[in-house]
Design an enzyme around this catalytic site. Structure first.
Site, short mmCIF file in Angstrom:
data_model
loop_
_atom_site.label_atom_id
_atom_site.label_comp_id
_atom_site.label_asym_id
_atom_site.label_seq_id
_atom_site.Cartn_x
_atom_site.Cartn_y
_atom_site.Cartn_z
N GLU A 1 105.40 -14.81 7.05
CA GLU A 1 104.69 -15.34 8.58
C GLU A 1 105.39 -14.56 9.49
O GLU A 1 106.65 -14.25 9.41
CB GLU A 1 105.25 -16.63 8.73
N ASN B 1 79.88 -15.61 -0.19
CA ASN B 1 80.08 -15.77 -1.52
C ASN B 1 80.46 -17.25 -1.91
O ASN B 1 80.80 -17.49 -2.71
CB ASN B 1 80.81 -14.98 -2.55
N ASP C 1 78.44 -11.23 -2.81
CA ASP C 1 79.88 -10.77 -2.68
C ASP C 1 80.11 -9.23 -2.20
O ASP C 1 79.57 -8.35 -2.80
CB ASP C 1 80.56 -10.70 -4.07
N ILE C 2 80.81 -9.19 -1.10
CA ILE C 2 80.92 -7.93 -0.55
C ILE C 2 81.76 -6.79 -1.44
O ILE C 2 81.79 -5.56 -1.32
CB ILE C 2 81.89 -7.64 1.04
N TYR D 1 98.18 -9.66 3.00
CA TYR D 1 97.06 -9.84 4.11
C TYR D 1 97.10 -9.03 5.29
O TYR D 1 96.05 -8.21 5.62
CB TYR D 1 96.99 -11.38 4.46
N ILE E 1 96.71 -25.99 13.34
CA ILE E 1 96.28 -26.96 14.26
C ILE E 1 95.48 -28.00 13.44
O ILE E 1 95.49 -29.09 13.81
CB ILE E 1 95.39 -26.16 15.12
N GLN F 1 89.48 -12.42 2.67
CA GLN F 1 90.18 -13.62 2.02
C GLN F 1 91.20 -13.99 3.35
O GLN F 1 92.11 -12.93 3.42
CB GLN F 1 91.10 -12.97 0.91
N1 LIG Z 1 90.80 -17.92 11.90
C1 LIG Z 1 91.65 -16.88 12.31
O1 LIG Z 1 92.84 -17.41 13.05
C2 LIG Z 1 91.77 -15.67 12.04
C3 LIG Z 1 93.09 -14.85 12.58
C4 LIG Z 1 92.59 -13.42 12.70
C5 LIG Z 1 91.68 -12.91 11.89
N2 LIG Z 1 90.75 -13.64 11.29
C6 LIG Z 1 89.72 -12.88 10.45
O2 LIG Z 1 88.53 -13.23 10.81
C7 LIG Z 1 87.57 -13.37 9.77
C8 LIG Z 1 87.05 -14.79 9.52
O3 LIG Z 1 87.88 -15.70 9.36
P1 LIG Z 1 87.73 -17.22 9.37
O4 LIG Z 1 88.94 -17.89 9.54
O5 LIG Z 1 86.55 -17.82 9.64
O6 LIG Z 1 87.92 -17.45 7.73
P2 LIG Z 1 87.05 -18.08 6.68
O7 LIG Z 1 87.73 -18.16 5.37
O8 LIG Z 1 86.58 -19.55 7.12
O9 LIG Z 1 85.84 -17.28 6.46
C9 LIG Z 1 85.87 -16.28 5.72
C10 LIG Z 1 84.09 -16.36 4.99
O10 LIG Z 1 84.28 -15.05 3.97
C11 LIG Z 1 83.78 -15.41 3.03
N3 LIG Z 1 83.93 -14.69 1.66
C12 LIG Z 1 85.23 -14.47 1.11
N4 LIG Z 1 85.20 -13.44 0.36
C13 LIG Z 1 84.07 -12.91 0.24
C14 LIG Z 1 83.28 -12.13 -0.45
N5 LIG Z 1 83.99 -11.38 -1.41
N6 LIG Z 1 81.87 -11.80 -0.27
C15 LIG Z 1 81.39 -12.44 0.56
N7 LIG Z 1 81.97 -13.52 1.44
C16 LIG Z 1 83.24 -13.87 1.31
C17 LIG Z 1 84.17 -17.06 2.49
O11 LIG Z 1 83.53 -17.65 1.86
C18 LIG Z 1 84.25 -17.49 3.89
O12 LIG Z 1 82.94 -18.06 4.34
C19 LIG Z 1 88.32 -12.96 8.47
O13 LIG Z 1 88.12 -11.54 8.44
C20 LIG Z 1 89.60 -13.25 8.93
O14 LIG Z 1 90.51 -12.50 8.20
C21 LIG Z 1 90.86 -14.98 11.41
#
Ligand SMILES: NC(=O)c1ccc[n+]([C@@H]2O[C@H](COP(=O)([O-])OP(=O)(O)OC[C@H]3O[C@@H](n4cnc5c(N)ncnc54)[C@H](O)[C@@H]3O)[C@@H](O)[C@H]2O)c1
Length: 312
Positions: free
Chosen positions: A275, A32, A61-62, A151, A192, A86
């Site tokens: 954190e 989304n 949107d999920i 979160y 980072i 999120q």
């Molecule tokens: N990056 C990290 O270090 C990390 C660590 C642990 C877990 N995660 C998990 O990995 C996944 C990806 O994380 P990321 O870092 O790539 O985050 P990101 O925010 O870059 O990617 C998440 C994507 O989901 C989309 N999104 C958000 N709400 C939505 C909705 N309601 N409907 C459809 N799409 C939606 C956003 O637009 C975004 O493109 C997430 O579930 C996050 O919680 C990430």
């Protein structure tokens, strides 16, 4: 396979999309373009995928269950990689309801659609944030889950739904607890990304608190590899996906300054709430269950990342 990647325009999701296309899968990206960070960055992430014949983008949107069901049905989706979320601890403290709606209820929508429409498997992106308060290190998957942010709590809920859907309905699910992922396209709110930008400009690097807290950082290619492997392995299971090593935040900043060759100063400001103090993954279960092993350590991963940033 016909794969739906939710959050496929995000940091990890877009790398996964590229890898699935490389392996000749059909990929539907549902995103989304949430304005949590600049959506134009996300459009850039999927720029090359857009031109691939086997790729389609659905802006949706999920949280909208009907829409999720229609996408799964209309595309005969076989595998769902569920990464939409999120992300981010701090934003979840500002707006816990939004985080819950997307991460917990949104995941439930995905699982409901998958179960009713015969999807073969759901791979769920979870997080090291489920652990929160440390009892011992490294965290194995049995470590108590006492998240310290909304979160983390939302990710615990999502994981439980995945496990329960496997146990009750036989829907194959695997949850992967990523430990802070980094590399090209990293989210702009992650340390980072911020530290590297500052270091490349020789600006001061701000660290919240004393900087003695530690993190296990996972290189993006390693995270994607684990995610790909989960397509055929680990049904009903949860795995830590980390490097199995940790570094202090002070050490991280010093490493980035050394790699860029610039002269940023480190300054310490007040610590932030929500954190975890330490993260460190025990990755034995993922090694055995997924046949996975991380390949890139933090020094090499940071060099790769700084090289990419430096060129831009
Ligand atoms: N990056 C990290 O270090 C990390 C660590 C642990 C877990 N995660 C998990 O990995 C996944 C990806 O994380 P990321 O870092 O790539 O985050 P990101 O925010 O870059 O990617 C998440 C994507 O989901 C989309 N999104 C958000 N709400 C939505 C909705 N309601 N409907 C459809 N799409 C939606 C956003 O637009 C975004 O493109 C997430 O579930 C996050 O919680 C990430």
């Amino acid at each position: 396979m016909i794969c739906l990647v939710t959050g496929g325009a995000g940091f990890i999701g877009s790398h996964l999309v590229d890898r699935l296309l490389l392996e000749k899968h059909e990929v539907i990206c549902l995103d989304n373009f949430d304005p949590y960070y600049n959506p134009s960055i996300k459009r850039e992430h999927i720029k090359s995928a857009i031109s691939a014949e086997k790729f389609s983008l659905v802006e949706g949107d999920i949280r909208n269950r009907k829409q999720v069901e229609d996408i799964v049905k209309d595309n005969s989706v076989e595998i769902i990689y569920h990464l939409a979320a999120q992300a981010g601890v701090r934003v979840s403290i500002e707006n816990p309801s939004k985080t819950h709606d997307i991460n917990a209820t949104g995941t439930l929508n995905i699982l409901e659609a998958a179960r009713s429409l015969g999807v073969k498997k759901v791979i769920n992106a979870s997080s090291s944030s489920v652990y929160g308060k440390m009892k011992y290190l490294p965290f194995d998957e049995e470590h108590p889950k006492n998240p310290v942010s909304p979160y983390g709590a939302s990710k615990v809920a999502a994981e439980h739904y995945c496990r329960i859907f496997y146990e009750i309905y036989g829907l194959r699910t695997t949850s992967l607890r990523y430990f802070t992922v980094y590399g090209e396209r990293i989210r702009p709110d992650l340390a980072i990304s911020i530290f590297t930008k500052k270091a490349l400009n020789s600006e001061p690097i701000e660290i919240y608190g004393d900087g003695n807290y530690t993190r296990d950082f996972t290189y993006i290619d390693d995270a994607v590899q684990a995610t790909i492997l989960a397509m055929n392995k680990g049904d009903g299971e949860i795995y830590n996906i980390g490097s199995g090593k940790r570094i202090t935040i002070n050490g991280l900043a010093e490493k980035i300054i050394a790699i860029t060759g610039n002269k940023s100063k480190i300054i310490h400001t007040a610590a932030k709430k929500g954190e975890a103090e330490h993260t460190l993954a025990n990755i034995e279960k993922a090694k055995k269950g997924l046949g996975w092993e991380p390949k890139i350590d933090i020094t090499d991963g940071l060099k790769l990342y700084v090289d990419i940033k430096g060129l831009h």
